[in-house]
Design a protein around this motif. Structure first.
Motif, PDB file in Angstrom:
ATOM      1  N   ALA A  49     -62.369 -52.374  -6.654  1.00 10.85           N
ATOM      2  CA  ALA A  49     -63.709 -52.064  -6.144  1.00 10.85           C
ATOM      3  C   ALA A  49     -63.822 -52.403  -4.666  1.00 10.85           C
ATOM      4  O   ALA A  49     -64.402 -51.639  -3.886  1.00 10.85           O
ATOM      5  N   LEU A  50     -63.243 -53.530  -4.266  1.00  9.68           N
ATOM      6  CA  LEU A  50     -63.263 -53.910  -2.852  1.00  9.68           C
ATOM      7  C   LEU A  50     -62.440 -52.946  -2.005  1.00  9.68           C
ATOM      8  O   LEU A  50     -62.847 -52.578  -0.900  1.00  9.68           O
ATOM      9  N   ALA A  51     -61.291 -52.530  -2.509  1.00 14.18           N
ATOM     10  CA  ALA A  51     -60.450 -51.585  -1.777  1.00 14.18           C
ATOM     11  C   ALA A  51     -61.148 -50.229  -1.647  1.00 14.18           C
ATOM     12  O   ALA A  51     -61.101 -49.596  -0.579  1.00 14.18           O
ATOM     13  N   ARG A  57     -66.073 -46.986   3.436  1.00 14.11           N
ATOM     14  CA  ARG A  57     -66.812 -47.380   4.636  1.00 14.11           C
ATOM     15  C   ARG A  57     -66.013 -47.166   5.916  1.00 14.11           C
ATOM     16  O   ARG A  57     -66.579 -47.249   7.003  1.00 14.11           O
ATOM     17  N   HIS A  58     -64.727 -46.870   5.819  1.00 11.09           N
ATOM     18  CA  HIS A  58     -63.878 -46.716   6.996  1.00 11.09           C
ATOM     19  C   HIS A  58     -64.406 -45.619   7.927  1.00 11.09           C
ATOM     20  O   HIS A  58     -64.536 -45.833   9.138  1.00 11.09           O
ATOM     21  N   LYS A  95     -73.345 -53.677  -5.815  1.00 11.08           N
ATOM     22  CA  LYS A  95     -73.197 -54.864  -6.654  1.00 11.08           C
ATOM     23  C   LYS A  95     -71.823 -55.518  -6.493  1.00 11.08           C
ATOM     24  O   LYS A  95     -71.232 -56.013  -7.445  1.00 11.08           O
ATOM     25  N   LEU A  96     -71.340 -55.517  -5.245  1.00  5.03           N
ATOM     26  CA  LEU A  96     -70.087 -56.198  -4.910  1.00  5.03           C
ATOM     27  C   LEU A  96     -70.421 -57.522  -4.251  1.00  5.03           C
ATOM     28  O   LEU A  96     -71.337 -57.602  -3.435  1.00  5.03           O
ATOM     29  N   ILE A  97     -69.681 -58.537  -4.584  1.00  6.80           N
ATOM     30  CA  ILE A  97     -69.855 -59.839  -3.959  1.00  6.80           C
ATOM     31  C   ILE A  97     -68.729 -60.017  -2.948  1.00  6.80           C
ATOM     32  O   ILE A  97     -67.581 -60.245  -3.315  1.00  6.80           O
ATOM     33  N   ILE A  98     -69.089 -59.875  -1.668  1.00  6.10           N
ATOM     34  CA  ILE A  98     -68.113 -60.006  -0.594  1.00  6.10           C
ATOM     35  C   ILE A  98     -68.693 -61.002   0.404  1.00  6.10           C
ATOM     36  O   ILE A  98     -69.810 -60.824   0.886  1.00  6.10           O
ATOM     37  N   LEU A 105     -62.971 -59.351   8.122  1.00  5.44           N
ATOM     38  CA  LEU A 105     -61.571 -58.917   8.051  1.00  5.44           C
ATOM     39  C   LEU A 105     -61.478 -57.422   7.807  1.00  5.44           C
ATOM     40  O   LEU A 105     -60.663 -56.719   8.421  1.00  5.44           O
ATOM     41  N   MET A 106     -62.311 -56.916   6.886  1.00 12.58           N
ATOM     42  CA  MET A 106     -62.312 -55.496   6.581  1.00 12.58           C
ATOM     43  C   MET A 106     -62.717 -54.690   7.809  1.00 12.58           C
ATOM     44  O   MET A 106     -62.083 -53.693   8.156  1.00 12.58           O
TER      45      MET A 106
END
Length: 130
Positions: A49-51, A57-58, A95-98, A105-106
């Motif tokens: 999900a993070l990837a 978003r890139h 609903k991502l916890i980042i 970093l991203m």
């Protein structure tokens, strides 16, 4: 002979006590660090999900930087702050916890891939951003 064994035995006991004390201190510090409440990625689905979020978003990061940033080094931290707020909002909507450091970093990786500015300028600006 017995006179030599007593000091050597005492020396060995002291060394062993110091080693045991050190090991216990390390374990205690590790246990405190593990229970500090920081969220860890625990499943492969979370990592995917993070990837996916980073990949999605890139292009938006590139568009945002091209439309908002004039190329001035002084305004780069402000632009990145606004972009980080937008990325954080998007992550919450999905609903991502980042945490903020992971978002930085991203964002840094995406900006390096877009080659919009030098990597050291991005690093310096991200260090200034809260």
């Amino acid at each position: 002979m017995a006179a030599i064994l007593i000091p050597l035995t005492l020396f060995a006991v002291v060394i062993m006590a110091v080693v045991v004390w050190y090991i216990l201190q390390r374990r205690r510090a590790r246990a405190q660090r593990d229970t500090s409440g920081q969220a860890d990625i625990v499943s492969l689905d979370d990592l995917r999900a993070l990837a996916t979020f980073a990949k999605d978003r890139h292009e938006r990061i590139g568009e945002y930087m091209r439309s908002t940033w004039s190329g001035s080094h002084a305004e780069l931290p402000g632009v990145l702050t606004a972009l980080l707020i937008e990325l954080d909002r998007d992550a919450i909507a999905r609903k991502l916890i980042i945490d903020r450091d992971s978002l930085k970093l991203m964002l840094g990786g995406s900006l390096r891939a877009h080659k919009l500015c030098h990597a050291h300028l991005v690093r310096e600006a991200l260090d200034k951003v809260a």
